[in-house]
Enzyme design. Structure first.
Site, PDB file in Angstrom:
ATOM      1  CD  GLU A   1      56.505  14.319 -13.119  1.00 45.05           C
ATOM      2  OE1 GLU A   1      56.594  13.090 -13.132  1.00 45.05           O
ATOM      3  OE2 GLU A   1      57.461  15.066 -12.862  1.00 45.05           O
TER       4      GLU A   1
ATOM      5  CB  CYS B   1      51.499   8.251 -12.091  1.00 39.83           C
ATOM      6  SG  CYS B   1      51.858   9.257 -10.642  1.00 39.83           S
TER       7      CYS B   1
HETATM    8  P1  NAP Z   1      44.981  12.570 -19.881  1.00 38.79           P
HETATM    9  O1  NAP Z   1      43.766  12.050 -20.558  1.00 38.79           O
HETATM   10  O2  NAP Z   1      46.237  12.588 -20.636  1.00 38.79           O
HETATM   11  O3  NAP Z   1      44.572  14.034 -19.380  1.00 38.79           O
HETATM   12  C1  NAP Z   1      45.456  14.786 -18.595  1.00 38.79           C
HETATM   13  C2  NAP Z   1      45.065  16.245 -18.645  1.00 38.79           C
HETATM   14  O4  NAP Z   1      45.285  16.762 -19.953  1.00 38.79           O
HETATM   15  C3  NAP Z   1      43.591  16.499 -18.334  1.00 38.79           C
HETATM   16  O5  NAP Z   1      43.496  17.665 -17.553  1.00 38.79           O
HETATM   17  C4  NAP Z   1      42.992  16.715 -19.718  1.00 38.79           C
HETATM   18  O6  NAP Z   1      41.844  17.496 -19.713  1.00 38.79           O
HETATM   19  C5  NAP Z   1      44.133  17.485 -20.356  1.00 38.79           C
HETATM   20  N1  NAP Z   1      44.093  17.546 -21.802  1.00 38.79           N
HETATM   21  C6  NAP Z   1      43.812  16.571 -22.682  1.00 38.79           C
HETATM   22  N2  NAP Z   1      43.931  17.029 -23.943  1.00 38.79           N
HETATM   23  C7  NAP Z   1      44.282  18.340 -23.850  1.00 38.79           C
HETATM   24  C8  NAP Z   1      44.544  19.378 -24.796  1.00 38.79           C
HETATM   25  N3  NAP Z   1      44.479  19.137 -26.100  1.00 38.79           N
HETATM   26  N4  NAP Z   1      44.868  20.593 -24.351  1.00 38.79           N
HETATM   27  C9  NAP Z   1      44.955  20.853 -23.017  1.00 38.79           C
HETATM   28  N5  NAP Z   1      44.715  19.916 -22.069  1.00 38.79           N
HETATM   29  C10 NAP Z   1      44.384  18.667 -22.482  1.00 38.79           C
HETATM   30  O7  NAP Z   1      45.304  11.782 -18.531  1.00 38.79           O
HETATM   31  P2  NAP Z   1      44.291  11.350 -17.388  1.00 38.79           P
HETATM   32  O8  NAP Z   1      43.467  10.237 -17.959  1.00 38.79           O
HETATM   33  O9  NAP Z   1      43.641  12.516 -16.766  1.00 38.79           O
HETATM   34  O10 NAP Z   1      45.307  10.782 -16.282  1.00 38.79           O
HETATM   35  C11 NAP Z   1      45.720   9.460 -16.200  1.00 38.79           C
HETATM   36  C12 NAP Z   1      47.153   9.297 -16.639  1.00 38.79           C
HETATM   37  O11 NAP Z   1      47.978  10.234 -15.935  1.00 38.79           O
HETATM   38  C13 NAP Z   1      47.727   7.949 -16.311  1.00 38.79           C
HETATM   39  O12 NAP Z   1      48.376   7.465 -17.438  1.00 38.79           O
HETATM   40  C14 NAP Z   1      48.710   8.210 -15.170  1.00 38.79           C
HETATM   41  O13 NAP Z   1      49.791   7.310 -15.111  1.00 38.79           O
HETATM   42  C15 NAP Z   1      49.152   9.583 -15.467  1.00 38.79           C
HETATM   43  N6  NAP Z   1      49.599  10.274 -14.240  1.00 38.79           N
HETATM   44  C16 NAP Z   1      50.919  10.567 -14.075  1.00 38.79           C
HETATM   45  C17 NAP Z   1      51.349  11.196 -12.914  1.00 38.79           C
HETATM   46  C18 NAP Z   1      52.798  11.527 -12.681  1.00 38.79           C
HETATM   47  O14 NAP Z   1      53.070  12.296 -11.751  1.00 38.79           O
HETATM   48  N7  NAP Z   1      53.726  10.999 -13.442  1.00 38.79           N
HETATM   49  C19 NAP Z   1      50.426  11.536 -11.916  1.00 38.79           C
HETATM   50  C20 NAP Z   1      49.091  11.230 -12.120  1.00 38.79           C
HETATM   51  C21 NAP Z   1      48.686  10.596 -13.293  1.00 38.79           C
HETATM   52  P3  NAP Z   1      40.362  16.860 -19.736  1.00 38.79           P
HETATM   53  O15 NAP Z   1      40.198  16.135 -18.447  1.00 38.79           O
HETATM   54  O16 NAP Z   1      39.509  18.049 -19.854  1.00 38.79           O
HETATM   55  O17 NAP Z   1      40.313  15.951 -20.914  1.00 38.79           O
END
Ligand code: NAP
Length: 523
Positions: free
Chosen positions: A256, A295
């Site tokens: 997602e 999102c």
């Molecule tokens: P993100 O930076 O991509 O992080 C998402 C998750 O991935 C976090 O728990 C992060 O952990 C983890 N992560 C990052 N690198 C990793 C790795 N190498 N191994 C394992 N886990 C890893 O996204 P975000 O900034 O939290 O969220 C915002 C984005 O999410 C926006 O673009 C939004 O549109 C999208 N979103 C989409 C939906 C949907 O349902 N489509 C819902 C909500 C949000 P850490 O926090 O520890 O870095």
């Protein structure tokens, strides 16, 4: 300042090292540290697979549904504490809390009630049987059984509760144990919720484990039979999905990701009509709720060129009434972004959009705040841009500014509107406001394939519409292309991800007896 620990192998354990500090995005105060470094995640995954998986599979769907209900009861009993933590760690307004804290409890209750109706069964089976040859007695059917690995849930910072429980509800109902990793920056609510659920003893050991932070090695540790459900940015999704272990073992991987969702005003809608007013209200709400950190938030506002000035005036009037600041003050409608890093990313994104669209409201770095100051808080003003040449623009269709920001664009005719709606390369949701049945039908045919959900709103349903950005558990959530290509929720459809479909070739009478013991499943 508290230290968030991690629940693995049946114990709460702290990570090694300094950890990451979690802040109050209004005051900048340090709230907690989170750290999962140095944990033995390989053994945690084994513990989940072996202890949790076996215990869950020994139960029926109905019994697991009762467990979900028990989780919801624990969370309801502690709801006020989570509300307070959501304000502290995410800067949530009352509406934002309803989306996340109550949204998480709501989806648990929904799946508890759906699962109750599945009774004593322990597998699913499709209703159709097919003859395989001349002999009518030898036929085939299709069963769905719970996968025997562990589900790794990686969640985004903007929904620490809903993101957690929406996935956990479906996995546990299916009989699959979970290791959940909330985003570190806002892990406080998830941590407290899981602590309460563990303390309440409503889950079998190993059914739910939690790590707050770290987890960078998880993609190397999953193995065939395990599942990964990722929510977050498209770039993180792409890198995790490309992990050689994930690719080599064909690990089932749901994504997602982000999305540039559309609101489309039909050519039939006159200024002053109910649909016009409903459209303006909806767009303003999507800009303000969770300070645009959804999102599903509306990013692109497509309107007939003849009425773009009226839409702009009406939106500017609404946005001008929104107080930004500390959500502890009831007048505040827009809280902060989650931290200074997100504020910087949103500012940089806005600068890029400005090269092809002009700001018609907001956008400034210094703007009035209620009970807060810019030095401490991560605030961003509700901002409306206008791109008069949307065909020439690229970033407005491609760059998600994760804040209270949307771009207004004119379209010439229906064909042009649909082409613009499709420009985002796959989105989670579009809302079409129209009183015209023909336009409604055309828009569905033209844009459904590039969207996971389409809300078609006319006057009679404006009040019943839960809202463009609200994900209802009855409906599939997810979208094609850049939205991640995944699917979650959607009632029984969600169980598909956590089950394996297997063709069974057998005596037709035996197949019918198997069907009698199963939940009938059509996907
Ligand atoms: P993100 O930076 O991509 O992080 C998402 C998750 O991935 C976090 O728990 C992060 O952990 C983890 N992560 C990052 N690198 C990793 C790795 N190498 N191994 C394992 N886990 C890893 O996204 P975000 O900034 O939290 O969220 C915002 C984005 O999410 C926006 O673009 C939004 O549109 C999208 N979103 C989409 C939906 C949907 O349902 N489509 C819902 C909500 C949000 P850490 O926090 O520890 O870095």
């Amino acid at each position: 300042m508290i230290t968030l620990s991690n629940y693995i192998n049946g114990n709460w354990v702290e990570g090694k090292g300094k950890g990451t500090v979690l802040h109050d995005p209004v005051t900048g105060a340090e709230l907690a540290t989170a750290n999962a470094d140095g944990l033995d995640l390989a053994s945690a995954l084994d513990y989940g697979r072996e202890r949790g998986g076996a215990a869950l599979r020994a139960l029926s769907y109905g019994e697991r549904a009762a467990m979900l209900r028990a989780i919801a009861d624990v969370l309801v009993a502690n709801r006020e504490r989570y509300q307070a933590l959501s304000v502290e760690n995410s800067g949530s307004t009352a509406v934002d809390i309803a989306f996340d804290v109550d949204g998480g409890i709501g989806v648990l209750k929904y799946y508890a009630s759906l699962g109750k109706g599945m009774g004593d069964a322990r597998y699913l089976m499709e209703p159709d049987l097919d003859r395989l040859g001349k002999d009518e007695a030898f036929q085939s059917g299709h069963v769905w059984t719970p996968v025997r690995g562990i589900a790794v849930h990686i969640n985004a910072f903007n929904f620490p509760s809903w993101g957690l429980w929406g996935k956990v509800a479906v996995a546990l109902l299916s009989g699959v144990p979970v290791l959940a990793k909330p985003a570190t920056a806002t892990a406080l609510v998830a941590h407290e919720m899981v602590r309460d659920v563990v303390d309440a003893g409503v889950l079998p050991e190993g059914a739910l484990q939690l790590i707050c932070g770290g987890g960078r090695e998880l993609m190397d540790l999953v193995r065939p039979g395990d599942l990964v459900s990722f929510t977050g940015s498209a770039s993180t999704a792409a890198s995790l999905k490309a992990n050689p272990n994930i690719v080599r073992n064909n690990i089932r991987f749901n994504v997602e990701a982000d999305s540039l969702n559309t609101a489309l005003l039909g050519p039939d809608v006159e200024p002053g009509s109910a649909e016009f007013d409903g459209f303006v209200k909806e767009v303003a709400k999507e800009i303000s709720v969770k300070a645009g950190q959804k999102c599903t938030a509306i990013r692109r506002v497509l309107v007939p060129e003849a009425v773009i000035d009226q839409v702009q005036d009406a939106l500017v009037a609404r946005l001008g009434k929104l107080a930004v600041g500390d959500p502890r003050n009831e007048v505040v409608r827009v809280g902060p972004l989650v931290n200074k890093a997100q504020q910087k990313a949103a500012r940089d994104g806005l600068e890029r959009l400005r090269s092809e669209a002009r700001v018609v409201f907001g956008g400034e770095a210094d703007f009035p705040l209620t009970d807060a100051d810019h030095a401490s808080g991560a605030f961003f003003p509700p901002t409306l841009l206008r791109a008069d040449e949307p065909d020439q623009a690229r970033d407005v269709h491609d760059l998600e500014v994760f804040g209270p920001v949307a771009t207004l664009m004119p379209y010439r005719d229906a064909e042009h509107a649909f082409a613009l709606a499709r420009r985002a390369g796959g989105s989670l949701v579009a809302s079409v406001f129209t009183g015209d049945d023909a336009f409604a039908a055309d828009s569905l045919l033209e844009i459904a394939a590039s969207h996971g959900r389409v809300a078609i709103i006319n006057e009679p349903v404006i009040k019943s519409n839960p809202g463009h950005g609200v994900v209802m558990p009855q409906c599939v959530h997810g979208g094609p292309g850049r939205a991640g290509g995944g699917e979650e929720l959607g009632g029984m459809r969600a169980l598909r991800f956590y089950h394996q479909r297997t063709a069974v070739q057998a005596d037709v009478e035996r197949l019918r007896r198997l069907q009698a013991d199963a939940v009938t499943y059509t996907g």
